[in-house]
Motif scaffolding. Structure first.
Motif, PDB file in Angstrom:
ATOM      1  N   ALA A 172       0.841  -1.206   0.000  1.00 13.44           N
ATOM      2  CA  ALA A 172       0.000   0.000   0.000  1.00 13.44           C
ATOM      3  C   ALA A 172       0.872   1.251   0.000  1.00 13.44           C
ATOM      4  CB  ALA A 172      -0.930  -0.018   1.204  1.00 13.44           C
ATOM      5  N   LYS A 173       1.936   1.205   0.802  1.00 13.71           N
ATOM      6  CA  LYS A 173       2.854   2.350   0.867  1.00 13.71           C
ATOM      7  C   LYS A 173       3.649   2.471  -0.431  1.00 13.71           C
ATOM      8  CE  LYS A 173       4.851   5.715   3.138  1.00 13.71           C
ATOM      9  NZ  LYS A 173       4.091   6.923   3.537  1.00 13.71           N
ATOM     10  N   ILE A 174       4.131   1.342  -0.927  1.00 15.70           N
ATOM     11  CA  ILE A 174       4.881   1.333  -2.190  1.00 15.70           C
ATOM     12  C   ILE A 174       3.992   1.824  -3.329  1.00 15.70           C
ATOM     13  CG2 ILE A 174       5.914  -0.204  -3.925  1.00 15.70           C
ATOM     14  CD1 ILE A 174       7.007  -1.846  -1.530  1.00 15.70           C
ATOM     15  N   GLY A 175       2.727   1.432  -3.282  1.00 14.00           N
ATOM     16  CA  GLY A 175       1.784   1.827  -4.328  1.00 14.00           C
ATOM     17  C   GLY A 175       1.635   3.331  -4.438  1.00 14.00           C
ATOM     18  N   GLU A 176       1.715   4.030  -3.312  1.00 11.86           N
ATOM     19  CA  GLU A 176       1.615   5.498  -3.333  1.00 11.86           C
ATOM     20  C   GLU A 176       2.770   6.091  -4.144  1.00 11.86           C
ATOM     21  OE1 GLU A 176       1.547   6.821   0.689  1.00 11.86           O
ATOM     22  OE2 GLU A 176      -0.319   5.776   1.187  1.00 11.86           O
ATOM     23  N   GLY A 177       3.967   5.602  -3.889  1.00 10.48           N
ATOM     24  CA  GLY A 177       5.133   6.083  -4.618  1.00 10.48           C
ATOM     25  C   GLY A 177       5.098   5.692  -6.083  1.00 10.48           C
ATOM     26  N   PHE A 178       4.611   4.483  -6.339  1.00 13.55           N
ATOM     27  CA  PHE A 178       4.507   3.975  -7.708  1.00 13.55           C
ATOM     28  C   PHE A 178       3.551   4.838  -8.537  1.00 13.55           C
ATOM     29  CE2 PHE A 178       2.131   0.993 -10.582  1.00 13.55           C
ATOM     30  CZ  PHE A 178       3.154   0.781 -11.507  1.00 13.55           C
ATOM     31  N   THR A 179       2.413   5.151  -7.957  1.00 10.21           N
ATOM     32  CA  THR A 179       1.426   5.974  -8.664  1.00 10.21           C
ATOM     33  C   THR A 179       1.954   7.384  -8.888  1.00 10.21           C
ATOM     34  OG1 THR A 179      -0.428   4.685  -7.787  1.00 10.21           O
ATOM     35  CG2 THR A 179      -0.920   6.897  -8.582  1.00 10.21           C
ATOM     36  N   ALA A 180       2.626   7.928  -7.882  1.00 12.79           N
ATOM     37  CA  ALA A 180       3.186   9.275  -8.015  1.00 12.79           C
ATOM     38  C   ALA A 180       4.255   9.327  -9.107  1.00 12.79           C
ATOM     39  CB  ALA A 180       3.779   9.724  -6.685  1.00 12.79           C
ATOM     40  N   ALA A 181       5.020   8.257  -9.225  1.00 17.45           N
ATOM     41  CA  ALA A 181       6.128   8.228 -10.188  1.00 17.45           C
ATOM     42  C   ALA A 181       5.690   7.887 -11.606  1.00 17.45           C
ATOM     43  CB  ALA A 181       7.189   7.229  -9.731  1.00 17.45           C
ATOM     44  N   THR A 182       4.634   7.083 -11.735  1.00 22.55           N
ATOM     45  CA  THR A 182       4.264   6.565 -13.059  1.00 22.55           C
ATOM     46  C   THR A 182       2.866   6.951 -13.526  1.00 22.55           C
ATOM     47  OG1 THR A 182       3.317   4.491 -12.202  1.00 22.55           O
ATOM     48  CG2 THR A 182       5.706   4.539 -12.616  1.00 22.55           C
ATOM     49  N   GLY A 183       1.999   7.289 -12.586  1.00 19.29           N
ATOM     50  CA  GLY A 183       0.606   7.551 -12.931  1.00 19.29           C
ATOM     51  C   GLY A 183      -0.254   6.296 -12.920  1.00 19.29           C
ATOM     52  N   HIS A 184       0.394   5.139 -12.921  1.00 19.38           N
ATOM     53  CA  HIS A 184      -0.338   3.868 -12.892  1.00 19.38           C
ATOM     54  C   HIS A 184      -0.945   3.632 -11.510  1.00 19.38           C
ATOM     55  CE1 HIS A 184       1.447   3.170 -16.727  1.00 19.38           C
ATOM     56  NE2 HIS A 184       2.644   2.845 -16.272  1.00 19.38           N
ATOM     57  N   VAL A 185      -2.066   2.936 -11.466  1.00 16.00           N
ATOM     58  CA  VAL A 185      -2.712   2.630 -10.189  1.00 16.00           C
ATOM     59  C   VAL A 185      -2.790   1.120  -9.979  1.00 16.00           C
ATOM     60  CG1 VAL A 185      -4.062   4.753 -10.148  1.00 16.00           C
ATOM     61  CG2 VAL A 185      -5.009   2.722 -11.252  1.00 16.00           C
ATOM     62  N   LEU A 186      -2.845   0.726  -8.716  1.00 13.21           N
ATOM     63  CA  LEU A 186      -2.907  -0.686  -8.353  1.00 13.21           C
ATOM     64  C   LEU A 186      -4.324  -1.087  -7.965  1.00 13.21           C
ATOM     65  CD1 LEU A 186       0.227  -1.053  -6.027  1.00 13.21           C
ATOM     66  CD2 LEU A 186       0.115  -1.215  -8.514  1.00 13.21           C
ATOM     67  N   LYS A 187      -4.713  -2.246  -8.404  1.00 10.52           N
ATOM     68  CA  LYS A 187      -5.958  -2.861  -7.949  1.00 10.52           C
ATOM     69  C   LYS A 187      -5.534  -4.143  -7.249  1.00 10.52           C
ATOM     70  CE  LYS A 187     -10.536  -4.367  -9.499  1.00 10.52           C
ATOM     71  NZ  LYS A 187     -11.422  -4.583 -10.674  1.00 10.52           N
ATOM     72  N   VAL A 188      -5.622  -4.141  -5.925  1.00  5.50           N
ATOM     73  CA  VAL A 188      -4.956  -5.171  -5.123  1.00  5.50           C
ATOM     74  C   VAL A 188      -5.922  -6.131  -4.438  1.00  5.50           C
ATOM     75  CG1 VAL A 188      -3.389  -5.554  -3.182  1.00  5.50           C
ATOM     76  CG2 VAL A 188      -3.031  -3.593  -4.701  1.00  5.50           C
ATOM     77  N   SER A 189      -5.570  -7.417  -4.473  1.00  4.90           N
ATOM     78  CA  SER A 189      -6.240  -8.442  -3.668  1.00  4.90           C
ATOM     79  C   SER A 189      -5.161  -9.088  -2.811  1.00  4.90           C
ATOM     80  CB  SER A 189      -6.898  -9.503  -4.553  1.00  4.90           C
ATOM     81  OG  SER A 189      -7.955  -8.962  -5.310  1.00  4.90           O
ATOM     82  N   SER A 190      -5.416  -9.231  -1.506  1.00  6.49           N
ATOM     83  CA  SER A 190      -4.429  -9.861  -0.635  1.00  6.49           C
ATOM     84  C   SER A 190      -4.981 -11.165  -0.077  1.00  6.49           C
ATOM     85  CB  SER A 190      -4.039  -8.929   0.514  1.00  6.49           C
ATOM     86  OG  SER A 190      -5.137  -8.688   1.367  1.00  6.49           O
ATOM     87  N   GLY A 191      -4.075 -12.110   0.173  1.00 10.54           N
ATOM     88  CA  GLY A 191      -4.502 -13.407   0.690  1.00 10.54           C
ATOM     89  C   GLY A 191      -3.339 -14.378   0.771  1.00 10.54           C
ATOM     90  N   ALA A 192      -3.649 -15.645   0.873  1.00  8.55           N
ATOM     91  CA  ALA A 192      -2.626 -16.684   0.981  1.00  8.55           C
ATOM     92  C   ALA A 192      -2.088 -17.027  -0.405  1.00  8.55           C
ATOM     93  CB  ALA A 192      -3.206 -17.933   1.647  1.00  8.55           C
ATOM     94  N   THR A 193      -0.778 -17.168  -0.497  1.00  8.67           N
ATOM     95  CA  THR A 193      -0.131 -17.457  -1.777  1.00  8.67           C
ATOM     96  C   THR A 193      -0.674 -18.731  -2.415  1.00  8.67           C
ATOM     97  OG1 THR A 193       1.895 -16.289  -1.167  1.00  8.67           O
ATOM     98  CG2 THR A 193       2.105 -17.979  -2.854  1.00  8.67           C
ATOM     99  N   GLY A 194      -0.868 -19.763  -1.619  1.00 10.54           N
ATOM    100  CA  GLY A 194      -1.370 -21.036  -2.148  1.00 10.54           C
ATOM    101  C   GLY A 194      -2.749 -20.906  -2.770  1.00 10.54           C
ATOM    102  N   LYS A 195      -3.574 -20.071  -2.169  1.00 11.39           N
ATOM    103  CA  LYS A 195      -4.923 -19.863  -2.728  1.00 11.39           C
ATOM    104  C   LYS A 195      -4.850 -19.120  -4.052  1.00 11.39           C
ATOM    105  CE  LYS A 195      -8.159 -20.327   1.044  1.00 11.39           C
ATOM    106  NZ  LYS A 195      -9.405 -19.799   1.629  1.00 11.39           N
ATOM    107  N   PHE A 196      -3.950 -18.151  -4.140  1.00 13.18           N
ATOM    108  CA  PHE A 196      -3.777 -17.435  -5.405  1.00 13.18           C
ATOM    109  C   PHE A 196      -3.293 -18.399  -6.496  1.00 13.18           C
ATOM    110  CE2 PHE A 196      -3.075 -13.340  -2.879  1.00 13.18           C
ATOM    111  CZ  PHE A 196      -4.343 -12.865  -3.173  1.00 13.18           C
ATOM    112  N   TYR A 197      -2.399 -19.288  -6.125  1.00 15.22           N
ATOM    113  CA  TYR A 197      -1.895 -20.272  -7.094  1.00 15.22           C
ATOM    114  C   TYR A 197      -3.057 -21.101  -7.649  1.00 15.22           C
ATOM    115  CZ  TYR A 197       0.275 -24.501  -8.914  1.00 15.22           C
ATOM    116  OH  TYR A 197       0.624 -25.560  -9.713  1.00 15.22           O
ATOM    117  N   THR A 198      -3.917 -21.545  -6.763  1.00 16.38           N
ATOM    118  CA  THR A 198      -5.071 -22.355  -7.188  1.00 16.38           C
ATOM    119  C   THR A 198      -5.977 -21.561  -8.126  1.00 16.38           C
ATOM    120  OG1 THR A 198      -5.028 -23.632  -5.128  1.00 16.38           O
ATOM    121  CG2 THR A 198      -7.092 -23.639  -6.378  1.00 16.38           C
ATOM    122  N   GLN A 199      -6.230 -20.314  -7.783  1.00 13.60           N
ATOM    123  CA  GLN A 199      -7.101 -19.474  -8.621  1.00 13.60           C
ATOM    124  C   GLN A 199      -6.484 -19.222  -9.994  1.00 13.60           C
ATOM    125  OE1 GLN A 199      -7.706 -15.962  -6.264  1.00 13.60           O
ATOM    126  NE2 GLN A 199      -8.981 -16.987  -4.749  1.00 13.60           N
TER     127      GLN A 199
END
Length: 252
Positions: A39-66
């Motif tokens: 979330a903190k990195i995203g602020e700097g990323f958006t300020a530097a590039t204009g790009h925005v993040l759409k984030v989902s957080s969770g367990a890595t194993g569940k993301f792998y399955t999805q």
């Protein structure tokens, strides 16, 4: 003079419009332990590039399955291990050569109660607790690391009946924060948040008690043609991003 001033305004407007047109969005799946830093990195990323993040957080194993099941919209995976990104590359779900280690995680044993956890982790052997929260070790690397610590201390038989299994490290943290568990194995980044006083007490588990938690990021196939997705991975390697990562207690 007025004409020049008007031309300058027009030029600035055109530049702003061009930047807005180039700005994009990147859909990110991030391991729960790194949600705060991102979330903190995203602020700097958006300020530097204009790009925005759409984030989902969770367990890595569940993301792998999805991701492997198809239909997941994620373009970048910021994992809690290095094995999952490697597997996704090998299985053709991620872009070869894009995976890299962005951080090395630090495991802690945490209690919301001040003074409850000592600096040697002796509280585990003392057994004066009813519940120990741990993220599901099948899908969460920090959960697997917690089990390694229990085994290394020779406490598997004594502690197993007291374990409360959470879906992710974020839920493990919540179990402790709400008092449903006196103790929990979580990430240092969750309890030692920059600019905030540490709540409760914790033991920073020595590295020799669990395998190194190398956390890798990778560009997924869905983001292969998205410049914003590639830009995010590049930004994670920059000095400003590394400063945030270090501030949250990770090594890199």
């Amino acid at each position: 003079m007025k004409m020049m001033w008007q031309k300058s305004l027009c030029a600035l407007a055109l530049c702003a419009a061009a930047a807005a047109a180039q700005a994009g969005e990147v859909v990110v799946a991030v391991a729960a332990n790194f949600a705060g830093p991102l979330a903190k990195i995203g602020e700097g990323f958006t300020a530097a590039t204009g790009h925005v993040l759409k984030v989902s957080s969770g367990a890595t194993g569940k993301f792998y399955t999805q991701i492997t099941a198809g239909g997941a919209p994620f373009e970048v995976l910021i994992a809690a291990d290095d094995e999952t990104p490697k597997k996704l590359v090998a299985e053709g779900q991620a872009v070869s050569g894009t995976n890299f280690t962005y951080a090395i995680g630090q495991l802690v044993l945490w209690s919301k109660t001040p003074g409850f956890v000592d600096d040697q982790g002796a509280v585990l052997a003392a057994g004066k607790f009813t519940h120990l929260a741990i993220a599901n070790p099948k899908v969460a690397p920090y959960g697997a690391a917690g089990l390694e610590v229990i085994k290394a201390r020779g406490l598997t038989d004594a502690i197993t009946p007291k374990i409360v299994t959470a879906e992710s490290i974020a839920q493990a943290y919540q179990f402790v924060a709400t008092g449903n568990a006196e103790l929990g194995f979580v990430a240092l980044s969750q309890v030692a948040v920059p600019g905030k006083a540490v709540e409760g007490s914790y033991w920073r588990v020595p590295q020799n008690l669990y395998g190194e938690i190398r956390q890798d990021a990778v560009l997924l196939k869905a983001g292969e043609k998205n410049a914003a997705a590639k830009a995010l991975l590049d930004y994670l390697k920059t000095a400003p991003a590394k400063e945030v990562i270090a501030a949250y207690g990770y090594r890199h």
